[in-house]
Each structure stands twice: as structure tokens, then as C-alpha cells.
Design a protein around this motif. Structure first.
Motif, PDB file in Angstrom:
ATOM      1  N   ASN A   5       0.836  -1.197   0.000  1.00  0.00           N
ATOM      2  CA  ASN A   5       0.000   0.000   0.000  1.00  0.00           C
ATOM      3  C   ASN A   5       0.879   1.260   0.000  1.00  0.00           C
ATOM      4  OD1 ASN A   5       0.685   0.757   2.661  1.00  0.00           O
ATOM      5  ND2 ASN A   5      -0.939  -0.513   3.518  1.00  0.00           N
ATOM      6  N   THR A   7       1.195   3.893   1.918  1.00  0.00           N
ATOM      7  CA  THR A   7       1.861   4.264   3.165  1.00  0.00           C
ATOM      8  C   THR A   7       3.108   3.424   3.396  1.00  0.00           C
ATOM      9  OG1 THR A   7      -0.288   4.875   4.095  1.00  0.00           O
ATOM     10  CG2 THR A   7       1.536   4.572   5.648  1.00  0.00           C
ATOM     11  N   THR A  29      -0.940  -0.317  -4.038  1.00  0.00           N
ATOM     12  CA  THR A  29      -2.380  -0.362  -3.806  1.00  0.00           C
ATOM     13  C   THR A  29      -2.839   0.823  -2.974  1.00  0.00           C
ATOM     14  OG1 THR A  29      -2.141  -1.715  -1.810  1.00  0.00           O
ATOM     15  CG2 THR A  29      -2.406  -2.885  -3.894  1.00  0.00           C
ATOM     16  N   LEU A  30      -4.088   1.194  -3.197  1.00  0.00           N
ATOM     17  CA  LEU A  30      -4.745   2.231  -2.406  1.00  0.00           C
ATOM     18  C   LEU A  30      -6.137   1.726  -2.090  1.00  0.00           C
ATOM     19  CD1 LEU A  30      -4.533   5.112  -1.249  1.00  0.00           C
ATOM     20  CD2 LEU A  30      -5.475   5.942  -3.412  1.00  0.00           C
ATOM     21  N   HIS A  31      -6.429   1.585  -0.816  1.00  0.00           N
ATOM     22  CA  HIS A  31      -7.705   1.038  -0.355  1.00  0.00           C
ATOM     23  C   HIS A  31      -7.972  -0.342  -0.950  1.00  0.00           C
ATOM     24  CE1 HIS A  31      -8.474   4.888   1.479  1.00  0.00           C
ATOM     25  NE2 HIS A  31      -8.375   5.502   0.293  1.00  0.00           N
ATOM     26  N   GLY A  32      -6.913  -1.134  -1.073  1.00  0.00           N
ATOM     27  CA  GLY A  32      -7.053  -2.507  -1.526  1.00  0.00           C
ATOM     28  C   GLY A  32      -7.083  -2.706  -3.035  1.00  0.00           C
ATOM     29  N   LYS A  33      -7.020  -1.621  -3.802  1.00  0.00           N
ATOM     30  CA  LYS A  33      -7.043  -1.740  -5.260  1.00  0.00           C
ATOM     31  C   LYS A  33      -5.711  -1.293  -5.836  1.00  0.00           C
ATOM     32  CE  LYS A  33     -11.968  -1.170  -5.821  1.00  0.00           C
ATOM     33  NZ  LYS A  33     -13.027  -0.571  -6.596  1.00  0.00           N
TER      34      LYS A  33
END
Length: 81
Positions: A5, A7, A29-33
Motif C-alpha cells: 500500500n 503508506t 495499492t490504495l484502499h485494496g485496489k
């Protein structure tokens, strides 16, 4: 392919870039995508792969004429001289 992710990528960017340098892809990934991928430079990889293959052969090959006999003098064209 490694997935990370945003972060985590920010906190450990040099580590992930080293993995890419070693030939691995990193998915961001960002928010799982997955939003992006960092991939190795293909031009650099081809060069590095070729250098590694040559390095692996170092000391295990004989450079020279592969058709010439090692212990005989060539006389095949003596009649044409």
C-alpha cells in the motif's frame, strides 16, 4: 509480484526499489485496489542478464577455433599451396 500500500511504500521506498532493481515487480495499492506498478527497466535487465550469463561462463570455456584439433597441425590445404 509484491503488493504494497502507499503508506508502506513511502516508509520503505529504498527497500522496494531494490526489489525492482533485482527484477521483481511491485504493485502499489490504495484502499485494496492496485493503482500502479513499478517494473524493472527492460533495457537494463537484458544487459544485466547477459553480463551475469557471461560471468557464469567465466573459467569454464576455452576461447579459440573450435574446429581445429588441439594436438595436430592443420595440413588440409597443403596441396593447394
Amino acid at each position: 509480484m509484491v503488493s504494497v500500500n502507499v503508506t508502506e511504500l513511502r516508509q520503505h521506498l529504498p527497500d522496494y526499489l531494490k526489489q525492482v532493481q533485482d527484477g521483481e515487480e511491485v504493485a502499489i495499492t490504495l484502499h485494496g485496489k492496485t493503482i500502479a506498478r513499478i517494473v524493472p527497466d527492460q533495457q537494463e535487465n537484458k544487459r544485466e542478464i547477459a553480463l551475469k550469463r557471461l560471468g557464469a561462463l567465466s573459467g569454464s570455456v576455452i576461447v579459440g577455433d573450435i574446429m581445429a584439433a588441439l594436438d595436430e597441425e592443420w595440413t588440409g590445404d597443403a596441396d593447394n599451396l
